[in-house]
Design an enzyme around this catalytic site. Structure first.
Site, PDB file in Angstrom:
ATOM      1  N   GLU A 184      23.994   2.220 128.272  1.00 23.42           N
ATOM      2  CA  GLU A 184      24.424   2.912 128.108  1.00 23.42           C
ATOM      3  C   GLU A 184      24.385   4.018 128.350  1.00 23.42           C
ATOM      4  OE1 GLU A 184      27.322   4.088 124.590  1.00 23.42           O
ATOM      5  OE2 GLU A 184      26.755   1.927 124.365  1.00 23.42           O
TER       6      GLU A 184
ATOM      7  N   CYS B 157      30.296   7.443 122.066  1.00 21.27           N
ATOM      8  CA  CYS B 157      30.440   7.127 124.012  1.00 21.27           C
ATOM      9  C   CYS B 157      31.353   6.834 123.857  1.00 21.27           C
ATOM     10  CB  CYS B 157      29.110   6.157 123.459  1.00 21.27           C
ATOM     11  SG  CYS B 157      28.861   4.800 122.633  1.00 21.27           S
TER      12      CYS B 157
END
Length: 510
Positions: A265, A302
């Site tokens: 990620e 994020c």
């Protein structure tokens, strides 16, 4: 629990002989004891070999044993009490409320995976009965289930010292799949990592699991990450961090004689689209929500909304004025480390130097980092690809696109995203529908009238998306779907019951 500055290999702790590192107070800059020596190649090899040996034994134990280990880890983390929060606060400058919430999320997701594997839902049994009389060819009996891939390398993340670190989501998913884990601790919070690592170690011991089920390594430079990913015993990688870091690990994994998947990620700006009726009716409220979401956690999530498109003119001035008031009145905490703060300030200064329109600056935190918003028109945004990149920290871009049709060509320049959000009124639905269909190809989670910060850990959550949000958009790193990264399907054809794994013998025969 006393911190010893040791790496953990199986059930042992020992000093690492390579270049040393220490935790650093992000506010005062002082170094924190103890000193952590980096693992040698021999120590890393031993951890990986122990993991391989453990996998051969543990994968056959079944869901009940795997669940018990996950639950024991959750309990051992809770036993650490305030000592864990205090050390994490020293190393990250995160406040106690945030850390208590993150600890609760960490233990909750461990227990969620325990429930999943105890019920056996992750095995995804499939069964096709034999059809010996079928013509022109008979069909054999077929059974399918999921098995763990083998030892997994997990890299701790900078922005979540608990929930995406030593015993975070990647580790929980891998252990739930029956896979041993070798963790590379993040250099920004080594003491926090040791505390949690010893909790995992204690759980492995109390459950009678093979000692190689877990190891924790430190390394001051990038060599240890490369060693870990290229090691032949490692069968998959879980990573949360920068695009450069994820890409580097993926290249190493692909160059192996037997390539392995890297589930990384990496980078996302999480675009938000405010449609005309919503902008006209709720500009102040949406501006306040945007300011709160983009500065939550000092912009180090994020899922931070880093890009917002205004798809109308009526209410746009009101929105920008309201956003300016919100940003200038909103104080953020210091960033997680001096390195992150330095990079954010440099990115914001570079953006300010190339921006020809409105620049909103908030109050500086103790480390000198201040929230930054750059307001552009559509032409300026389209002309400079740097505006499309993630700015890790409390920074964002607002684009005055003018109308829904004008945003369509702008989207073609955007890469894959973790999330995309639309703010609409019922009168906007017709104009929003085509955009939502397009966003399905770009993002893993789509939101209506809501902000992407705050990720629910559950069965339905998708925390993933096309590159560069992640390295593989088919998977999630949050929620029970995350286990699919560390399992693979196996089909058993005409296999005698005595030769089937215990969990598959009775599946699908009723």
């Amino acid at each position: 629990m006393e911190l010893r500055g040791e790496i953990l290999i199986g059930l042992r702790g020992e000093r690492g002989p390579e270049a040393a590192l220490q935790g650093v107070d992000p506010i005062g800059g002082g170094v924190l004891l103890p000193v952590y020596g980096g693992a040698s190649r021999a120590q890393l090899d031993r951890a990986c070999e122990l993991a391989w040996d453990a996998w051969a034994v543990w994968r056959a134990r079944g869901g009940a044993a795997h669940a018990a280990l996950l639950e024991a880890i959750a309990e051992e983390i809770e036993v650490l009490g305030d000592a864990l929060l205090e050390r994490a606060g020293l190393e990250t400058a995160l406040d106690e409320t945030r850390l208590r919430g993150e600890r609760a999320r960490t233990t909750a997701q461990l227990r969620l995976f325990a429930q999943l594997v105890r019920e056996g839902r992750h095995l995804e049994h499939r069964y096709d009965a034999a059809l010996p009389q079928r013509t022109p060819l008979p069909r054999p009996e077929l059974r399918m289930g999921q098995v763990g891939v083998g030892p997994v390398a997990v890299f701790g993340a900078s922005n979540f010292p608990l929930a995406f670190s030593v015993a975070g989501g990647d580790t929980a998913a891998a252990l739930a799949a029956g896979c041993p884990v070798v963790v590379k601790a993040h250099n920004a919070h080594p003491g926090t990592s040791e505390l949690v690592g010893r909790a995992v170690q204690a759980a492995v011991r109390s459950c009678g699991a093979p000692e190689g089920m877990f190891s924790l390594l430190y390394g001051a430079d990038e060599r240890i990450g490369a060693w870990l990913v290229e090691h032949p015993r490692i069968q998959a990688v879980g990573f949360t961090g920068s695009r450069a870091g994820g890409d580097a690990l993926a290249r190493i994994a692909a160059a192996r004689s037997r390539p392995i998947p890297v589930f990384a990620e990496m980078s996302s700006v999480n675009p938000v689209f405010v449609f005309p009726h919503a902008l006209r009716n709720r500009s102040d409220a949406i501006a306040a929500g945007f300011a709160q979401s983009m500065t939550q956690g000092s912009g180090q999530f994020c899922t931070k909304p880093g890009l917002l498109f205004l798809l109308g003119d009526a209410g746009a001035d009101t929105f920008v004025d309201a956003l300016q008031t919100q940003i200038r009145e909103r104080a953020t905490a210091p960033l997680l480390s001096a390195r992150i703060a330095e990079r954010f300030r440099a990115a914001a200064a570079a953006a300010a130097a190339r921006s020809s329109t409105r620049h909103i600056v908030g109050q500086a935190a103790g480390d000198g980092s201040a929230p930054q918003v750059f307001v552009l028109d559509a032409r300026e945004f389209a002309a400079d690809p740097l505006w499309h990149d993630e700015m890790f920290g409390p920074g964002a871009v607002v684009v005055r696109a003018g109308n829904p049709d004008a945003v369509q060509p702008l989207l073609e320049a955007l890469a894959g995203q973790l999330t995309a959000s639309v703010f609409v009124e019922p009168e906007d639905y017709a104009a929003a529908a085509p955009l939502v269909r397009q966003l399905e190809t770009m993002a893993g989670r789509l939101l209506m009238n809501g902000w992407p910060t705050g990720v629910e850990v559950c069965d339905s959550m998708v925390h993933g998306g096309p590159y560069p949000a992640t390295s593989d958009a088919r998977f999630s790193s949050v929620g029970t779907l995350a286990i699919r990264r560390f399992v693979r399907p196996v089909c058993y054809q005409n296999m005698a019951g005595e030769l089937l794994p215990d969990w598959l013998r009775e599946a699908g025969t009723a």
